[in-house]
Design a protein around this motif. Sequence first.
Motif, PDB file in Angstrom:
ATOM      1  N   ALA A 135       0.828  -1.209   0.000  1.00 16.44           N
ATOM      2  CA  ALA A 135       0.000   0.000   0.000  1.00 16.44           C
ATOM      3  C   ALA A 135       0.862   1.259   0.000  1.00 16.44           C
ATOM      4  CB  ALA A 135      -0.935  -0.006   1.198  1.00 16.44           C
ATOM      5  N   TRP A 136       1.958   1.218   0.729  1.00 11.85           N
ATOM      6  CA  TRP A 136       2.850   2.381   0.797  1.00 11.85           C
ATOM      7  C   TRP A 136       3.610   2.601  -0.506  1.00 11.85           C
ATOM      8  CZ3 TRP A 136       4.921   0.531   6.169  1.00 11.85           C
ATOM      9  CH2 TRP A 136       3.986   0.869   7.155  1.00 11.85           C
ATOM     10  N   ALA A 137       3.836   1.521  -1.271  1.00  9.61           N
ATOM     11  CA  ALA A 137       4.525   1.605  -2.564  1.00  9.61           C
ATOM     12  C   ALA A 137       5.856   2.349  -2.459  1.00  9.61           C
ATOM     13  CB  ALA A 137       3.620   2.275  -3.603  1.00  9.61           C
ATOM     14  N   LEU A 138       6.635   1.990  -1.447  1.00 11.85           N
ATOM     15  CA  LEU A 138       7.925   2.628  -1.231  1.00 11.85           C
ATOM     16  C   LEU A 138       9.003   2.012  -2.128  1.00 11.85           C
ATOM     17  CD1 LEU A 138       7.793   2.582   2.668  1.00 11.85           C
ATOM     18  CD2 LEU A 138       7.540   4.611   1.235  1.00 11.85           C
ATOM     19  N   ASP A 139       9.914   2.840  -2.573  1.00  9.85           N
ATOM     20  CA  ASP A 139      11.111   2.359  -3.265  1.00  9.85           C
ATOM     21  C   ASP A 139      12.076   1.868  -2.187  1.00  9.85           C
ATOM     22  OD1 ASP A 139      13.499   1.962  -4.587  1.00  9.85           O
ATOM     23  OD2 ASP A 139      13.513   3.912  -5.587  1.00  9.85           O
ATOM     24  N   LYS A 140      12.343   0.567  -2.180  1.00 16.95           N
ATOM     25  CA  LYS A 140      13.156   0.023  -1.091  1.00 16.95           C
ATOM     26  C   LYS A 140      14.595   0.542  -1.097  1.00 16.95           C
ATOM     27  CE  LYS A 140      12.757  -4.355  -1.783  1.00 16.95           C
ATOM     28  NZ  LYS A 140      12.970  -5.811  -1.582  1.00 16.95           N
ATOM     29  N   HIS A 141      14.988   1.128  -2.196  1.00 18.98           N
ATOM     30  CA  HIS A 141      16.351   1.664  -2.265  1.00 18.98           C
ATOM     31  C   HIS A 141      16.417   3.146  -1.875  1.00 18.98           C
ATOM     32  CE1 HIS A 141      17.481  -2.095  -4.070  1.00 18.98           C
ATOM     33  NE2 HIS A 141      16.622  -1.928  -5.051  1.00 18.98           N
ATOM     34  N   GLN A 142      15.258   3.779  -1.696  1.00 26.36           N
ATOM     35  CA  GLN A 142      15.227   5.185  -1.285  1.00 26.36           C
ATOM     36  C   GLN A 142      15.026   5.266   0.225  1.00 26.36           C
ATOM     37  OE1 GLN A 142      12.018   7.533  -2.874  1.00 26.36           O
ATOM     38  NE2 GLN A 142      12.993   9.488  -2.346  1.00 26.36           N
ATOM     39  N   HIS A 143      15.899   5.985   0.886  1.00 29.60           N
ATOM     40  CA  HIS A 143      15.834   6.098   2.330  1.00 29.60           C
ATOM     41  C   HIS A 143      14.536   6.790   2.762  1.00 29.60           C
ATOM     42  CE1 HIS A 143      16.662   7.889   6.314  1.00 29.60           C
ATOM     43  NE2 HIS A 143      17.398   6.816   6.499  1.00 29.60           N
ATOM     44  N   PHE A 144      13.863   6.222   3.779  1.00 29.65           N
ATOM     45  CA  PHE A 144      12.674   6.873   4.327  1.00 29.65           C
ATOM     46  C   PHE A 144      12.716   6.834   5.848  1.00 29.65           C
ATOM     47  CE2 PHE A 144      11.248   2.481   4.364  1.00 29.65           C
ATOM     48  CZ  PHE A 144      10.382   2.391   5.444  1.00 29.65           C
ATOM     49  N   GLU A 145      11.848   7.633   6.459  1.00 28.28           N
ATOM     50  CA  GLU A 145      11.763   7.711   7.915  1.00 28.28           C
ATOM     51  C   GLU A 145      10.457   7.093   8.381  1.00 28.28           C
ATOM     52  OE1 GLU A 145      14.371  11.824   8.431  1.00 28.28           O
ATOM     53  OE2 GLU A 145      12.194  11.933   8.158  1.00 28.28           O
ATOM     54  N   LEU A 146      10.555   6.095   9.239  1.00 28.14           N
ATOM     55  CA  LEU A 146       9.391   5.466   9.850  1.00 28.14           C
ATOM     56  C   LEU A 146       9.207   6.113  11.217  1.00 28.14           C
ATOM     57  CD1 LEU A 146       7.226   3.190   9.642  1.00 28.14           C
ATOM     58  CD2 LEU A 146       8.835   1.743  10.905  1.00 28.14           C
ATOM     59  N   ILE A 147       8.153   6.913  11.363  1.00 31.85           N
ATOM     60  CA  ILE A 147       7.930   7.715  12.559  1.00 31.85           C
ATOM     61  C   ILE A 147       6.720   7.163  13.301  1.00 31.85           C
ATOM     62  CG2 ILE A 147       7.399  10.034  13.409  1.00 31.85           C
ATOM     63  CD1 ILE A 147       8.610  11.077  10.717  1.00 31.85           C
ATOM     64  N   GLU A 148       6.894   6.848  14.581  1.00 29.64           N
ATOM     65  CA  GLU A 148       5.777   6.320  15.356  1.00 29.64           C
ATOM     66  C   GLU A 148       5.407   7.281  16.475  1.00 29.64           C
ATOM     67  OE1 GLU A 148       4.109   2.308  17.533  1.00 29.64           O
ATOM     68  OE2 GLU A 148       6.193   2.339  16.863  1.00 29.64           O
ATOM     69  N   LEU A 149       4.146   7.687  16.496  1.00 27.69           N
ATOM     70  CA  LEU A 149       3.640   8.566  17.537  1.00 27.69           C
ATOM     71  C   LEU A 149       3.130   7.724  18.695  1.00 27.69           C
ATOM     72  CD1 LEU A 149       1.555  11.043  15.312  1.00 27.69           C
ATOM     73  CD2 LEU A 149       4.005  11.091  15.832  1.00 27.69           C
ATOM     74  N   GLY A 150       3.666   7.968  19.898  1.00 33.28           N
ATOM     75  CA  GLY A 150       3.259   7.176  21.053  1.00 33.28           C
ATOM     76  C   GLY A 150       3.717   5.748  20.932  1.00 33.28           C
ATOM     77  N   ALA A 151       5.015   5.560  20.786  1.00 33.05           N
ATOM     78  CA  ALA A 151       5.566   4.251  20.432  1.00 33.05           C
ATOM     79  C   ALA A 151       5.360   3.186  21.502  1.00 33.05           C
ATOM     80  CB  ALA A 151       7.059   4.390  20.118  1.00 33.05           C
ATOM     81  N   GLY A 152       5.330   3.582  22.778  1.00 34.80           N
ATOM     82  CA  GLY A 152       5.148   2.592  23.842  1.00 34.80           C
ATOM     83  C   GLY A 152       6.224   1.539  23.829  1.00 34.80           C
ATOM     84  N   ASP A 153       5.837   0.268  23.965  1.00 30.06           N
ATOM     85  CA  ASP A 153       6.839  -0.805  24.000  1.00 30.06           C
ATOM     86  C   ASP A 153       7.212  -1.311  22.611  1.00 30.06           C
ATOM     87  OD1 ASP A 153       4.652  -2.321  23.260  1.00 30.06           O
ATOM     88  OD2 ASP A 153       4.824  -3.773  24.896  1.00 30.06           O
ATOM     89  N   GLY A 154       6.520  -0.814  21.573  1.00 32.11           N
ATOM     90  CA  GLY A 154       6.893  -1.161  20.199  1.00 32.11           C
ATOM     91  C   GLY A 154       6.641  -2.599  19.802  1.00 32.11           C
ATOM     92  N   SER A 155       5.829  -3.332  20.557  1.00 33.07           N
ATOM     93  CA  SER A 155       5.683  -4.769  20.303  1.00 33.07           C
ATOM     94  C   SER A 155       5.135  -5.062  18.908  1.00 33.07           C
ATOM     95  CB  SER A 155       4.797  -5.405  21.377  1.00 33.07           C
ATOM     96  OG  SER A 155       3.538  -4.765  21.439  1.00 33.07           O
ATOM     97  N   LYS A 156       4.134  -4.279  18.469  1.00 28.73           N
ATOM     98  CA  LYS A 156       3.576  -4.492  17.133  1.00 28.73           C
ATOM     99  C   LYS A 156       4.533  -3.995  16.056  1.00 28.73           C
ATOM    100  CE  LYS A 156       0.070  -2.441  18.960  1.00 28.73           C
ATOM    101  NZ  LYS A 156      -1.187  -1.786  19.357  1.00 28.73           N
ATOM    102  N   THR A 157       5.129  -2.841  16.298  1.00 27.03           N
ATOM    103  CA  THR A 157       6.006  -2.240  15.305  1.00 27.03           C
ATOM    104  C   THR A 157       7.211  -3.123  15.018  1.00 27.03           C
ATOM    105  OG1 THR A 157       5.310  -0.102  16.172  1.00 27.03           O
ATOM    106  CG2 THR A 157       7.198  -0.108  14.693  1.00 27.03           C
ATOM    107  N   LYS A 158       7.652  -3.886  15.996  1.00 28.49           N
ATOM    108  CA  LYS A 158       8.796  -4.783  15.780  1.00 28.49           C
ATOM    109  C   LYS A 158       8.519  -5.789  14.673  1.00 28.49           C
ATOM    110  CE  LYS A 158      10.545  -4.344  20.521  1.00 28.49           C
ATOM    111  NZ  LYS A 158      10.651  -4.996  21.845  1.00 28.49           N
ATOM    112  N   LYS A 159       7.246  -6.194  14.511  1.00 25.90           N
ATOM    113  CA  LYS A 159       6.889  -7.098  13.410  1.00 25.90           C
ATOM    114  C   LYS A 159       7.143  -6.422  12.067  1.00 25.90           C
ATOM    115  CE  LYS A 159       5.218 -10.047  16.416  1.00 25.90           C
ATOM    116  NZ  LYS A 159       5.906 -11.322  16.736  1.00 25.90           N
TER     117      LYS A 159
END
Length: 315
Positions: free
Chosen positions: A63-87
Amino acid sequence: MLEQFSIDVDQGLSSEHKYLPSKYFYDKVGDALFVKIMALPEYYLTRAEMDIFEQQTLSMLNAWALDKHQHFELIELGAGDGSKTKKLLTTLKRKQYNFDYLPIDISANALDQLEASLARELPDIKVHKQQGDYFKILASLKSSHHPKVVLFLGSSIGNMSDEEANGFLIQLGKTLNPQDKLLLGADLIKPESLVLPAYNDSQGVTRDFNLNLLARINRELGGDFDLNQFKHDPSYTQQEGIAKSYLTSLADQRITVKHTGKQYWFKAGEKIYTEISRKYSDEIIQNIIEGSGFQMIDKLTDQNNLFADYIFNKR
């Protein structure tokens, strides 16, 4: 921070209809209690969104259709323990995407614990933790020309009224550039029999989490709340679609808070409003993104259709 805490407590307890801002739930004690809440059998929200992150991270990337070779920033608001984001981080690393992870949280304690756990579990991930106000930090990142993907998980948007959520998303949209992405976690409207126990668990952890707000006032602001004289008092109806949490006074009583220099009177049965948790439909989501510049491009749900992660593109 202490001065603002004092101001907010005074304003809330001086109001005709008393309230306390839910952001003050999250001190070291509150963080630990919320981790326990997320593991409770009644608290379906974390498991439902975790199901999405365990099964559908490739759908997110498509869905994001990101170019895997182009650097991007993954920003999480209210990251907490990050358990889901780690996946997601694991999938991004496995697929060799080029990115940095920027968790933002008001709790320095939560960020420190997340940083330490990522160093152990995913040592190759570049982590730049950011402690403080979401929008101040995002404004400082706006000058970066790297594409951005913002995560706002756990139905945290539901802690705002629809009007507040719309204002929040409009402001968020202003901090992002065209083609940046937003993934918004939203708990879906469902019957009271499923929702209310999530905010009133049989072990009393949610009760302790709410009462810790009064204990924090005692610890940090010199309050003299007797926690035994207040009860955790949640409510929810499917028709309204909003879970509400209150702390109800069990007696006529007077509370002193040294840092505000004031006393606050309570009648028996008087409530302190502490939190809402809005539940959503597609129609409500469309209403709260109005005027924000976000366009929905996908919707991912768990296998039981309890929770949704909506994916938006910034126009």
